[in-house]
Write an enzyme that holds these catalytic residues in place. Structure first.
Site, PDB file in Angstrom:
ATOM      1  N   CYS A  93     -15.592 -35.063 -35.336  1.00 34.26           N
ATOM      2  CA  CYS A  93     -16.727 -34.119 -36.135  1.00 34.26           C
ATOM      3  C   CYS A  93     -17.585 -35.321 -36.721  1.00 34.26           C
ATOM      4  O   CYS A  93     -18.513 -36.092 -35.850  1.00 34.26           O
ATOM      5  CB  CYS A  93     -16.091 -33.492 -37.220  1.00 34.26           C
ATOM      6  SG  CYS A  93     -17.366 -32.310 -37.938  1.00 34.26           S
ATOM      7  N   HIS A 189     -11.629 -29.787 -34.578  1.00 31.22           N
ATOM      8  CA  HIS A 189     -10.540 -30.032 -35.641  1.00 31.22           C
ATOM      9  C   HIS A 189      -9.278 -29.001 -35.312  1.00 31.22           C
ATOM     10  O   HIS A 189      -9.063 -28.632 -34.174  1.00 31.22           O
ATOM     11  CB  HIS A 189     -11.234 -29.410 -36.840  1.00 31.22           C
ATOM     12  CG  HIS A 189     -12.366 -30.087 -37.417  1.00 31.22           C
ATOM     13  ND1 HIS A 189     -12.222 -31.457 -38.045  1.00 31.22           N
ATOM     14  CD2 HIS A 189     -13.682 -29.732 -37.308  1.00 31.22           C
ATOM     15  CE1 HIS A 189     -13.303 -31.667 -38.377  1.00 31.22           C
ATOM     16  NE2 HIS A 189     -14.196 -31.073 -38.100  1.00 31.22           N
TER      17      HIS A 189
END
Length: 252
Positions: A93, A189
């Site tokens: 990310c 994630h």
């Protein structure tokens, strides 16, 4: 055998359970009788990449990314040299965005490391959902969770995988993440590695092979529960025609 794992700036880049990726690296080495040392590097710490075999650069808020960017600029050349020499990196990310040329928010442009030739631009609607993709690196899908406002444009880079449920790099491209040398950069994630032990082992094998100068294949572990969990997510969040065998036929 032993690997040293560097966790960069866990005091700032610590969203969505990224520490679980560190634990997965460590445990899957230990279960095979391979030594594992984890070195956390906090804000301002000196980093010697020559002593690292694996690097994790996790996710954080825009504000935290701005802070981290100042520290990363000081190690840019060393970090890039490590990557170009085949160093293993998992960037998640915010870490993914920071490896690129820049991340343009609604207020300013955050300069990246320029290790990847990618750019990211913020949009007000966040891309949030579970995500499933097929990567040519693996014979089973990769699953995770995405939550990002940035849209990342990867130009000529090889994507990590093709999205068949979820939104990915831009929400429109149909692809997710980047694979470059021994770097996997991704928005997944969850954390990523406990949900996808095949991805973890791929990175560990790359690190061991680089360190010991020979092609190393890890001994399989009993991952029956992990694979069942993976298949459950594939079945739940995709059309039934995208079960494992059909998915592989469709996207290879």
């Amino acid at each position: 055998m032993k690997l040293t794992i560097g966790h960069l700036y866990p005091d700032l880049l610590n969203l969505y359970g990224d520490r679980g990726n560190i634990q997965c690296f460590r445990k899957r080495l230990e279960w095979r009788g391979i030594g594992a040392e984890v070195l956390p590097f906090l804000s301002g710490d000196e980093i010697d990449f020559s002593k690292l075999d694996v690097v994790l650069l996790g996710g954080g808020s825009d504000r935290e990314q701005e802070l981290v960017c100042d520290y990363l600029k000081e190690i840019r050349d060393d970090f890039k040299a490590y990557v170009e020499d085949g160093g293993v990196v998992l960037a998640v990310c915010g870490g993914y965005q920071l490896l690129g040329n820049y991340y343009k928010t609604d207020k300013r442009t955050i300069e990246g490391l320029g290790i990847l030739d990618v750019t990211t631009e913020w949009q007000p609607k966040r891309l949030i959902r579970n995500i499933i993709l097929h990567s040519p690196l693996f014979d089973i899908p990769v699953v995770g969770f995405e939550n990002h406002g940035g849209r990342t444009y990867i130009r000529n880079h090889t994507p990590f995988g093709k999205v068949f449920f979820g939104l990915g790099n831009t929400g429109k491209s149909g692809y997710e993440g980047v694979v470059y040398k021994n770097v996997i950069a991704t928005y997944l994630h969850g954390p990523l590695l406990p949900k996808n032990p095949h991805v973890c082992d791929y990175l560990l094998e790359r690190a061991l092979s680089r360190k010991y100068g020979e092609e190393i294949t890890l001994k399989p572990l009993t991952d029956e529960l992990e694979h069942k969990a993976n298949q459950y997510l594939v079945d739940r969040y995709s059309d039934k025609k995208y079960v494992l065998k059909e998915t592989i036929k469709r996207y290879t």
